[in-house]
Design a protein around this motif. Sequence first.
Motif, PDB file in Angstrom:
ATOM      1  N   ASP A 176       0.848  -1.191   0.000  1.00  0.00           N
ATOM      2  CA  ASP A 176       0.000   0.000   0.000  1.00  0.00           C
ATOM      3  C   ASP A 176       0.888   1.247   0.000  1.00  0.00           C
ATOM      4  O   ASP A 176       0.950   1.994   0.978  1.00  0.00           O
ATOM      5  N   ILE A 177       1.580   1.460  -1.110  1.00  0.00           N
ATOM      6  CA  ILE A 177       2.532   2.557  -1.245  1.00  0.00           C
ATOM      7  C   ILE A 177       2.254   3.271  -2.558  1.00  0.00           C
ATOM      8  O   ILE A 177       2.042   2.637  -3.589  1.00  0.00           O
ATOM      9  N   PHE A 178       2.247   4.609  -2.522  1.00  0.00           N
ATOM     10  CA  PHE A 178       2.124   5.392  -3.745  1.00  0.00           C
ATOM     11  C   PHE A 178       3.525   5.772  -4.218  1.00  0.00           C
ATOM     12  O   PHE A 178       4.319   6.300  -3.442  1.00  0.00           O
ATOM     13  N   VAL A 179       3.816   5.501  -5.496  1.00  0.00           N
ATOM     14  CA  VAL A 179       5.138   5.780  -6.062  1.00  0.00           C
ATOM     15  C   VAL A 179       5.042   6.951  -7.044  1.00  0.00           C
ATOM     16  O   VAL A 179       4.192   6.957  -7.940  1.00  0.00           O
ATOM     17  N   ILE A 180       5.914   7.938  -6.854  1.00  0.00           N
ATOM     18  CA  ILE A 180       6.052   9.050  -7.793  1.00  0.00           C
ATOM     19  C   ILE A 180       7.450   8.967  -8.394  1.00  0.00           C
ATOM     20  O   ILE A 180       8.446   8.984  -7.665  1.00  0.00           O
ATOM     21  N   MET A 181       7.540   8.860  -9.712  1.00  0.00           N
ATOM     22  CA  MET A 181       8.832   8.810 -10.381  1.00  0.00           C
ATOM     23  C   MET A 181       9.405  10.227 -10.492  1.00  0.00           C
ATOM     24  O   MET A 181       8.689  11.172 -10.833  1.00  0.00           O
ATOM     25  N   ILE A 182      10.695  10.382 -10.174  1.00  0.00           N
ATOM     26  CA  ILE A 182      11.385  11.652 -10.423  1.00  0.00           C
ATOM     27  C   ILE A 182      12.459  11.362 -11.462  1.00  0.00           C
ATOM     28  O   ILE A 182      13.282  10.468 -11.274  1.00  0.00           O
ATOM     29  N   THR A 183      12.414  12.081 -12.562  1.00  0.00           N
ATOM     30  CA  THR A 183      13.267  11.699 -13.679  1.00  0.00           C
ATOM     31  C   THR A 183      13.637  12.906 -14.516  1.00  0.00           C
ATOM     32  O   THR A 183      12.968  13.945 -14.471  1.00  0.00           O
ATOM     33  N   SER A 184      14.700  12.791 -15.282  1.00  0.00           N
ATOM     34  CA  SER A 184      15.117  13.838 -16.197  1.00  0.00           C
ATOM     35  C   SER A 184      14.194  13.832 -17.411  1.00  0.00           C
ATOM     36  O   SER A 184      13.514  12.853 -17.695  1.00  0.00           O
ATOM     37  N   TYR A 185      14.182  14.949 -18.142  1.00  0.00           N
ATOM     38  CA  TYR A 185      13.341  15.023 -19.337  1.00  0.00           C
ATOM     39  C   TYR A 185      13.763  13.988 -20.372  1.00  0.00           C
ATOM     40  O   TYR A 185      12.962  13.516 -21.164  1.00  0.00           O
ATOM     41  N   ALA A 186      15.047  13.619 -20.357  1.00  0.00           N
ATOM     42  CA  ALA A 186      15.532  12.612 -21.301  1.00  0.00           C
ATOM     43  C   ALA A 186      14.877  11.259 -21.064  1.00  0.00           C
ATOM     44  O   ALA A 186      14.795  10.428 -21.966  1.00  0.00           O
ATOM     45  N   SER A 187      14.427  11.011 -19.827  1.00  0.00           N
ATOM     46  CA  SER A 187      13.806   9.723 -19.477  1.00  0.00           C
ATOM     47  C   SER A 187      12.298   9.852 -19.312  1.00  0.00           C
ATOM     48  O   SER A 187      11.664   9.031 -18.672  1.00  0.00           O
ATOM     49  N   LEU A 188      11.727  10.897 -19.904  1.00  0.00           N
ATOM     50  CA  LEU A 188      10.304  11.171 -19.723  1.00  0.00           C
ATOM     51  C   LEU A 188       9.431  10.032 -20.230  1.00  0.00           C
ATOM     52  O   LEU A 188       8.436   9.655 -19.604  1.00  0.00           O
TER      53      LEU A 188
END
Length: 375
Positions: free
Chosen positions: A87-99
């Motif tokens: 029961d975990i919410f995941v938010i990806m943080i990434t560079s625009y190159a990996s959008l």
Amino acid sequence: MSKLNLLVVDDEPGICSGIARILENFKVSYPFMEDDFEFTINEANTGEDAISFIENNIVDIILLDNKLPGDLQGIDVLDFVNNKQLDIFVIMITSYASLELAVKATKTGAYDFVPKPFTPKELRGSIETVTKQLFLRRMTKKMSYEGKQIRFQFLSVLSHELKAPLNAIEGYLRLMQQGTAGDKIENYQEMIERSLVRVDGMRSLILDMLDLTKIESGKKGRELKIVNLYDIARTSVDTLLPFSIQKDVDVYLNSPKIIEIKADPQEMEIIFNNLLSNAIKYNKKGGRVDFKIQYEENQVVINVQDTGIGMTQAEQSRLFNDFVRIKNEQTKGISGTGLGLSIVKKLVDLYNGKIEVKAMPGQGSSFTIFLNNDI
């Protein structure tokens, strides 16, 4: 004050410390929450460290970079969370190159993504949204096994959303009662119209909440039988005709006169009504909606395509979550409950079906449902 444990998984020290500073005194509140939420920030620099931390600690939200040192990447951590059904919410943080990768991750379990470099406002906005969704999801789950207190909390969501339109209607009625605009009924036409819009909004919310709770509880009575989807589609188009005329949108039904499937007719009508009403609501003046039903091999394929405002890939990734409404300059004047597409997705899942969306900003949206035709 309630605390949520947030895990930052990133090997850049500046990112970790920056997130900690941004969220240091940040609180999330919601009108029906008993307490505001604050955040305890934890850090992991590798995928291995992240999984170890998750296994040994309670984690509510993960801010997850995909590119990590070591053998495990961010997508592997996301797979671990999904496979364990945590029961975990995941938010990806990434560079625009990996959008593109981040968008793909949201389709396989991540709730959202925040591109680097992000502003404090962007990060706080994403955290606020995910915190509210986390609260609502957990509250809904608790309803199935906890008593009056949890049911009261859920009902308070409904009462909170109904309070504003009721206050508005009462205000208009009192102005009419006092004769503020004169003695002629036509002087009050705008007040009457606004009140009717509010009534429609309340009715939609109540019906959507009832549908949602029935589906979630598994107690929705189902009548599976051979139905003709053309007849149900024709009824939906006729039902929404006044709305389409009001919005100056033409609706075209393209379907064989006989197209049969084993289904619950009420469920099919709910699906059709939600897809069509959205296609009309988010369309442009003078626009059109193409509603197509056809056989494809052993499947029935239902497609609703509009010429409306469309949406971004990021908006599409959140589309089928409960209480989610797409908010931007073009939608700010459009009312809705944020439940319609969530209900559609849950109903499609009952048939082991699949729903896909394709959209581009300013170029309309297309929703396609695939249902097995196992008559």
